[in-house]
Design a protein around this motif. Structure first.
Motif, PDB file in Angstrom:
ATOM      1  N   ALA A   1       8.143  15.846  -2.471  1.00  0.00           N
ATOM      2  CA  ALA A   1       7.037  15.136  -1.822  1.00  0.00           C
ATOM      3  C   ALA A   1       7.015  13.673  -2.241  1.00  0.00           C
ATOM      4  N   ALA A   2       7.336  13.407  -3.512  1.00  0.00           N
ATOM      5  CA  ALA A   2       7.406  12.017  -3.975  1.00  0.00           C
ATOM      6  C   ALA A   2       8.542  11.273  -3.294  1.00  0.00           C
ATOM      7  N   GLU A   3       9.676  11.945  -3.087  1.00  0.00           N
ATOM      8  CA  GLU A   3      10.789  11.322  -2.371  1.00  0.00           C
ATOM      9  C   GLU A   3      10.407  11.038  -0.922  1.00  0.00           C
ATOM     10  N   ALA A   4       9.665  11.954  -0.304  1.00  0.00           N
ATOM     11  CA  ALA A   4       9.208  11.725   1.067  1.00  0.00           C
ATOM     12  C   ALA A   4       8.284  10.514   1.142  1.00  0.00           C
ATOM     13  N   ALA A   5       7.406  10.361   0.159  1.00  0.00           N
ATOM     14  CA  ALA A   5       6.519   9.198   0.128  1.00  0.00           C
ATOM     15  C   ALA A   5       7.306   7.911  -0.065  1.00  0.00           C
TER      16      ALA A   5
ATOM     17  N   ALA B   1       0.828  -1.210   0.000  1.00  0.00           N
ATOM     18  CA  ALA B   1       0.000   0.000   0.000  1.00  0.00           C
ATOM     19  C   ALA B   1       0.863   1.261   0.000  1.00  0.00           C
ATOM     20  N   MET B   2       1.934   1.267   0.803  1.00  0.00           N
ATOM     21  CA  MET B   2       2.810   2.432   0.846  1.00  0.00           C
ATOM     22  C   MET B   2       3.546   2.615  -0.477  1.00  0.00           C
ATOM     23  N   GLN B   3       3.925   1.524  -1.115  1.00  0.00           N
ATOM     24  CA  GLN B   3       4.559   1.635  -2.429  1.00  0.00           C
ATOM     25  C   GLN B   3       3.599   2.237  -3.458  1.00  0.00           C
ATOM     26  N   MET B   4       2.344   1.773  -3.424  1.00  0.00           N
ATOM     27  CA  MET B   4       1.367   2.309  -4.357  1.00  0.00           C
ATOM     28  C   MET B   4       1.133   3.804  -4.108  1.00  0.00           C
ATOM     29  N   GLU B   5       1.095   4.203  -2.854  1.00  0.00           N
ATOM     30  CA  GLU B   5       0.928   5.620  -2.543  1.00  0.00           C
ATOM     31  C   GLU B   5       2.122   6.429  -3.040  1.00  0.00           C
ATOM     32  N   ALA B   6       3.333   5.875  -2.876  1.00  0.00           N
ATOM     33  CA  ALA B   6       4.522   6.579  -3.365  1.00  0.00           C
ATOM     34  C   ALA B   6       4.479   6.740  -4.879  1.00  0.00           C
ATOM     35  N   GLU B   7       4.042   5.700  -5.582  1.00  0.00           N
ATOM     36  CA  GLU B   7       3.933   5.796  -7.037  1.00  0.00           C
ATOM     37  C   GLU B   7       2.850   6.795  -7.436  1.00  0.00           C
ATOM     38  N   ALA B   8       1.762   6.835  -6.659  1.00  0.00           N
ATOM     39  CA  ALA B   8       0.700   7.807  -6.946  1.00  0.00           C
ATOM     40  C   ALA B   8       1.201   9.237  -6.776  1.00  0.00           C
ATOM     41  N   VAL B   9       1.965   9.490  -5.720  1.00  0.00           N
ATOM     42  CA  VAL B   9       2.504  10.834  -5.495  1.00  0.00           C
ATOM     43  C   VAL B   9       3.489  11.201  -6.605  1.00  0.00           C
TER      44      VAL B   9
ATOM     45  N   ALA C   1       7.567   4.691   2.474  1.00  0.00           N
ATOM     46  CA  ALA C   1       7.448   3.278   2.096  1.00  0.00           C
ATOM     47  C   ALA C   1       8.641   2.487   2.599  1.00  0.00           C
ATOM     48  N   GLY C   2       9.848   3.073   2.501  1.00  0.00           N
ATOM     49  CA  GLY C   2      11.029   2.401   3.028  1.00  0.00           C
ATOM     50  C   GLY C   2      10.960   2.213   4.529  1.00  0.00           C
ATOM     51  N   THR C   3      10.432   3.210   5.234  1.00  0.00           N
ATOM     52  CA  THR C   3      10.262   3.074   6.684  1.00  0.00           C
ATOM     53  C   THR C   3       9.304   1.933   7.016  1.00  0.00           C
ATOM     54  N   THR C   4       8.224   1.847   6.251  1.00  0.00           N
ATOM     55  CA  THR C   4       7.264   0.759   6.474  1.00  0.00           C
ATOM     56  C   THR C   4       7.934  -0.597   6.313  1.00  0.00           C
TER      57      THR C   4
END
Length: 436
Positions: free
Chosen positions: A134-138, A61-69, A142-145
């Motif tokens: 912002a995309a790098e932060a997302a 889910a976090m990866q998908m959010e990062a790709e969306a951002v 994801a990496g933190t998750t």
């Protein structure tokens, strides 16, 4: 002498290392695995990590959010869509014999205005750079998750490993107590020991069976927890663990070197740095809003069926609301200060956690070494002496049981400190953001 020979196998059983348990599914697991991957799943922590990285729903889910951002970057930096305006003049055809009409060729004049908004120089670049940060932060989130999920898997696997080994040890102790009970019953029948000895050995066996039940319940809980982290049904098959990961050499655990790796690799700090860059770009954009945006246009004018005039237009926004802009600028500055302060607080907490885990890992390592080289050999010698004294009638049965408990506790301590070291290692790797 004969009695000593009969009890000698018990001494050997108490002193020898635990034997491997018989093959079979752990309590609570599914009876059948469907393929080779699932048959091997659970034997090593590496197999669990590989499986989870492709299936853990929280990480996905976090990866998908990062790709969306990431998909926001291009639209934010693009020009806005152009605007087409059509103006029909004298639709009543005043001054002519024609009646009212709305067709461009049957009215007095038709103006076609094609306009393009142009943000002030530099604004589009700032918006795009802010979106990239912002995309790098997302991506950092994801990496933190993943590092957190991996640490949970490693810690749970270490506890799962410890539970399996403790269950084996407890079953061996129960077998030993059963043999001691038979000897005690024989000696009691011959009047060599009081009835209290026979009762106490039965109480000890019952206590050990209760401990075994608790350990089996804990093993089941660890299986369910691991399956949840792997996004599998809680009752799914997990193989018995075969080994723990080797611990890194002490030379690779230099505190200052690990602090540098934490500052460079930790995904939380990476995400915070990206948020700082985003806040800086938003602040610069707030100051850029002091300047007007432009709109340019081309105006062909149609009279009846001919375009015989061409006009140009220039439109400027007038930034009159200065107090409003000053508030926006102050807001952007405060947000930047807040992100920087949050990053500093995160770094301080992470460094404190690193120091704590390094100290705990070193303590657990020394405790295991002490138990292996000192506590366990001493407990084995104590048991031998107690057994000989019990055979000769010089000590009571309670002393023999206490000596047996010391051996069991020493072995339990070794298993628990090994699991503790693995848990601390998992936390250290979570903090530095990579494997040691």
């Amino acid at each position: 002498m004969n009695r000593t020979l009969r009890i000698l196998p018990l001494v050997l059983a108490a002193l020898l290392p635990p034997a491997p348990a018989a093959a079979g599914d752990p309590p609570g697991s599914a009876p059948i695995a469907t393929n080779a991957q699932e048959l091997a799943l659970g034997k090593t922590v590496e197999s669990l990590l590989d499986y989870a990285k492709a299936r853990n729903p929280e990480y996905i889910a976090m990866q998908m959010e990062a790709e969306a951002v990431q998909e926001r970057v291009y639209p934010v930096g693009a020009l806005p869509d152009p605007v087409l305006r059509i103006e029909l003049e004298n639709v009543t055809n005043y001054g002519s014999n024609a009646g009212p009409n709305i067709l461009p060729g049957r009215v007095g004049d038709t103006k076609y205005t094609l306009m393009q908004a142009l943000p002030f120089w530099g604004k589009r670049d700032l918006r795009r750079e802010a979106a990239e940060s912002a995309a790098e932060a997302a991506q950092g989130a994801a990496g933190t998750t993943w590092t957190e999920q991996a640490a949970r898997i490693k810690t749970s696997f270490a506890q799962y490993f410890a539970d399996v080994r403790l269950i084996r040890l407890t079953r061996e102790v129960i077998d030993l107590i059963d043999r001691i009970e038979r000897i005690t019953q024989a000696r009691y029948a011959n009047g060599l020991v009081p009835q209290q000895d026979a009762i106490r050995v039965q109480v000890e066996r019952t206590a050990m069976r209760n401990e075994l039940i608790e350990l089996e319940m804990e093993q089941h809980h660890m299986q369910s927890r691991l399956n949840a982290l792997l996004s599998r049904p809680s009752h799914s098959f997990l193989a018995e663990p075969e080994r723990l990961r080797p611990l890194p050499a002490m030379a690779s655990l230099d505190h200052l070197a690990l602090e540098d790796r934490l500052r460079e690799k930790n995904p939380q700090l990476f995400a915070d740095d990206a948020r700082i860059r985003t806040a800086e770009k938003n602040r610069d954009l707030a100051y850029k809003n002091r300047y007007p945006d432009l709109t340019v246009g081309v105006i062909p004018i149609q009279t009846r069926n001919q375009v015989n005039e061409l006009g140009l237009m220039l439109e400027l926004s007038i930034p009159l609301q200065q107090e409003s802009r000053r508030s926006q600028e102050r807001e952007a500055e405060k947000m930047l200060d807040a992100v920087r302060a949050r990053r500093e607080a995160t770094a301080n907490q992470l460094l404190a956690d690193l120091s704590e885990n390094l100290a705990a890992l070193d303590a657990a390592r020394r405790m295991e070494q002490l138990a292996q080289t000192s506590l366990l050999p001493q407990a084995e010698l104590t048991f031998q002496a107690a057994l000989a004294g019990y055979e000769n009638g010089k000590i009571d049965f309670a002393t023999l049981l206490d000596a047996q408990r010391q051996i069991r506790k020493a072995r339990q301590d070794i298993i628990k400190t090994q699991a503790e070291q693995q848990a601390r290692l998992a936390d250290i790797e979570r903090l530095i953001g990579e494997e040691l």
